[in-house]
Design an enzyme around this catalytic site. Sequence first.
Site, PDB file in Angstrom:
ATOM      1  N   GLY A  43       0.783  -1.234   0.000  1.00  0.00           N
ATOM      2  CA  GLY A  43       0.000   0.000   0.000  1.00  0.00           C
ATOM      3  C   GLY A  43       0.814   1.282   0.000  1.00  0.00           C
ATOM      4  N   GLU A  97       4.371   4.108   6.101  1.00  0.00           N
ATOM      5  CA  GLU A  97       3.217   3.211   6.008  1.00  0.00           C
ATOM      6  C   GLU A  97       2.065   3.967   5.351  1.00  0.00           C
ATOM      7  OE1 GLU A  97       1.611   0.606   5.706  1.00  0.00           O
ATOM      8  OE2 GLU A  97       1.463  -0.500   7.592  1.00  0.00           O
ATOM      9  N   ASP A  98       1.175   3.238   4.705  1.00  0.00           N
ATOM     10  CA  ASP A  98       0.034   3.902   4.070  1.00  0.00           C
ATOM     11  C   ASP A  98      -1.017   4.311   5.104  1.00  0.00           C
ATOM     12  OD1 ASP A  98      -0.629   1.256   4.604  1.00  0.00           O
ATOM     13  OD2 ASP A  98      -1.559   0.863   2.660  1.00  0.00           O
ATOM     14  N   ASP A 101      -4.314   1.639  11.067  1.00  0.00           N
ATOM     15  CA  ASP A 101      -5.726   1.312  11.275  1.00  0.00           C
ATOM     16  C   ASP A 101      -5.886   0.684  12.660  1.00  0.00           C
ATOM     17  OD1 ASP A 101      -8.416   1.117  10.208  1.00  0.00           O
ATOM     18  OD2 ASP A 101      -8.068  -1.015   9.914  1.00  0.00           O
ATOM     19  N   LYS A 129      -6.220   6.321  11.336  1.00  0.00           N
ATOM     20  CA  LYS A 129      -7.627   6.139  11.724  1.00  0.00           C
ATOM     21  C   LYS A 129      -7.658   5.755  13.196  1.00  0.00           C
ATOM     22  CE  LYS A 129      -9.275   3.498   8.010  1.00  0.00           C
ATOM     23  NZ  LYS A 129     -10.154   2.399   7.554  1.00  0.00           N
ATOM     24  N   PHE A 152     -13.655   3.036   4.945  1.00  0.00           N
ATOM     25  CA  PHE A 152     -12.707   2.249   4.150  1.00  0.00           C
ATOM     26  C   PHE A 152     -12.353   3.067   2.911  1.00  0.00           C
ATOM     27  CE2 PHE A 152     -11.338  -0.890   1.056  1.00  0.00           C
ATOM     28  CZ  PHE A 152     -10.428  -1.619   1.813  1.00  0.00           C
ATOM     29  N   VAL A 153     -11.083   3.373   2.773  1.00  0.00           N
ATOM     30  CA  VAL A 153     -10.653   4.242   1.672  1.00  0.00           C
ATOM     31  C   VAL A 153      -9.780   3.487   0.675  1.00  0.00           C
ATOM     32  CG1 VAL A 153     -10.843   6.430   2.907  1.00  0.00           C
ATOM     33  CG2 VAL A 153      -8.738   5.076   3.120  1.00  0.00           C
ATOM     34  N   ARG A 165      -5.421   1.003  -6.563  1.00  0.00           N
ATOM     35  CA  ARG A 165      -4.181   1.557  -6.006  1.00  0.00           C
ATOM     36  C   ARG A 165      -3.672   2.734  -6.843  1.00  0.00           C
ATOM     37  NH1 ARG A 165      -2.124  -1.940  -2.029  1.00  0.00           N
ATOM     38  NH2 ARG A 165      -2.438  -4.174  -2.362  1.00  0.00           N
TER      39      ARG A 165
HETATM   40  P1  5GP Z   1      -3.748  -2.399  10.597  1.00  0.00           P
HETATM   41  O1  5GP Z   1      -5.170  -2.771  10.871  1.00  0.00           O
HETATM   42  O2  5GP Z   1      -2.825  -3.509  10.930  1.00  0.00           O
HETATM   43  O3  5GP Z   1      -3.381  -1.089  11.248  1.00  0.00           O
HETATM   44  O4  5GP Z   1      -3.660  -2.159   9.031  1.00  0.00           O
HETATM   45  C1  5GP Z   1      -3.411  -3.251   8.216  1.00  0.00           C
HETATM   46  C2  5GP Z   1      -3.563  -2.924   6.780  1.00  0.00           C
HETATM   47  O5  5GP Z   1      -4.954  -2.925   6.466  1.00  0.00           O
HETATM   48  C3  5GP Z   1      -3.087  -1.564   6.298  1.00  0.00           C
HETATM   49  O6  5GP Z   1      -1.701  -1.486   6.107  1.00  0.00           O
HETATM   50  C4  5GP Z   1      -3.834  -1.486   4.990  1.00  0.00           C
HETATM   51  O7  5GP Z   1      -3.149  -2.204   4.004  1.00  0.00           O
HETATM   52  C5  5GP Z   1      -5.146  -2.158   5.344  1.00  0.00           C
HETATM   53  N1  5GP Z   1      -6.175  -1.141   5.610  1.00  0.00           N
HETATM   54  C6  5GP Z   1      -6.574  -0.645   6.797  1.00  0.00           C
HETATM   55  N2  5GP Z   1      -7.530   0.303   6.628  1.00  0.00           N
HETATM   56  C7  5GP Z   1      -7.710   0.393   5.284  1.00  0.00           C
HETATM   57  C8  5GP Z   1      -8.564   1.207   4.447  1.00  0.00           C
HETATM   58  O8  5GP Z   1      -9.351   2.059   4.875  1.00  0.00           O
HETATM   59  N3  5GP Z   1      -8.468   0.990   3.112  1.00  0.00           N
HETATM   60  C9  5GP Z   1      -7.622   0.068   2.559  1.00  0.00           C
HETATM   61  N4  5GP Z   1      -7.614  -0.025   1.231  1.00  0.00           N
HETATM   62  N5  5GP Z   1      -6.799  -0.689   3.313  1.00  0.00           N
HETATM   63  C10 5GP Z   1      -6.856  -0.527   4.647  1.00  0.00           C
HETATM   64 MG    MG Z   2      -0.308  -1.349   4.456  1.00  0.00          MG
END
Ligand code: 5GP
Ligand code: MG
Length: 179
Positions: A43, A97-98, A101, A129, A152-153, A165
């Site tokens: 991402g 990081e993108d 979450d 977030k 969710f984006v 992407r």
């Molecule tokens: P975490 O939940 O471990 O913080 O995030 C794990 C991964 O879930 C992120 O790196 C990303 O790839 C994906 N992710 C989390 N929120 C979103 C969102 O709103 N959109 C998208 N496309 N991916 C997300």
């Molecule tokens: Mg990611």
Amino acid sequence: MEKDIQEVMLTEAQIQARIEELGKILTEEYRDKNPVVLGVLKGVVIFYADMIRKINVPCQMDFMWVSSYEGTDSTGSVVVKRDITTDIKDRHVLILEDIFDTGNSLSFIYDHLMKKEPASLKICTLLDKPSRRKPGVTLQADYVGFTIPNAFVVGYGLDYNEYYRNLPYVGILKPEAYT
Ligand code: 5GP
Ligand code: MG
């Protein structure tokens, strides 16, 4: 692709302006530190390419690729698909990081890298977030592009089923696009 987007949350211009600002801060922070800038695949690729060109200090690039598997008890476990290859012992490491979450993957990556004894370890995430953070996750990002609400984006590197992407902005998908 555009027809599947319900709402543009962050325009291309907003993203680029924020990257410009962060670039100035990170350039000051990492001057004379010869950092390793670590991207979390996949991402981050678009953000990484833009961000790294605004960090105007000598630096090395590396990437990690992890995937999360959510268990039924929601204690997600993380699997390393591609580990960092640079020796980061006593190096200054900046994670890009993108999105931050639940914090599951970043917490894992942070602990994984700390075991390698870097001189410093900081996190820069394009999107945060905080409302989604899992209880117990105390880790925080050192640099945040944008704090966003719980939606969710997609776009600017973020995918749905590996698509979207390559959208130049961050947007919210129409519900009918999830089929
Ligand atoms: P975490 O939940 O471990 O913080 O995030 C794990 C991964 O879930 C992120 O790196 C990303 O790839 C994906 N992710 C989390 N929120 C979103 C969102 O709103 N959109 C998208 N496309 N991916 C997300
Ligand atoms: Mg990611």
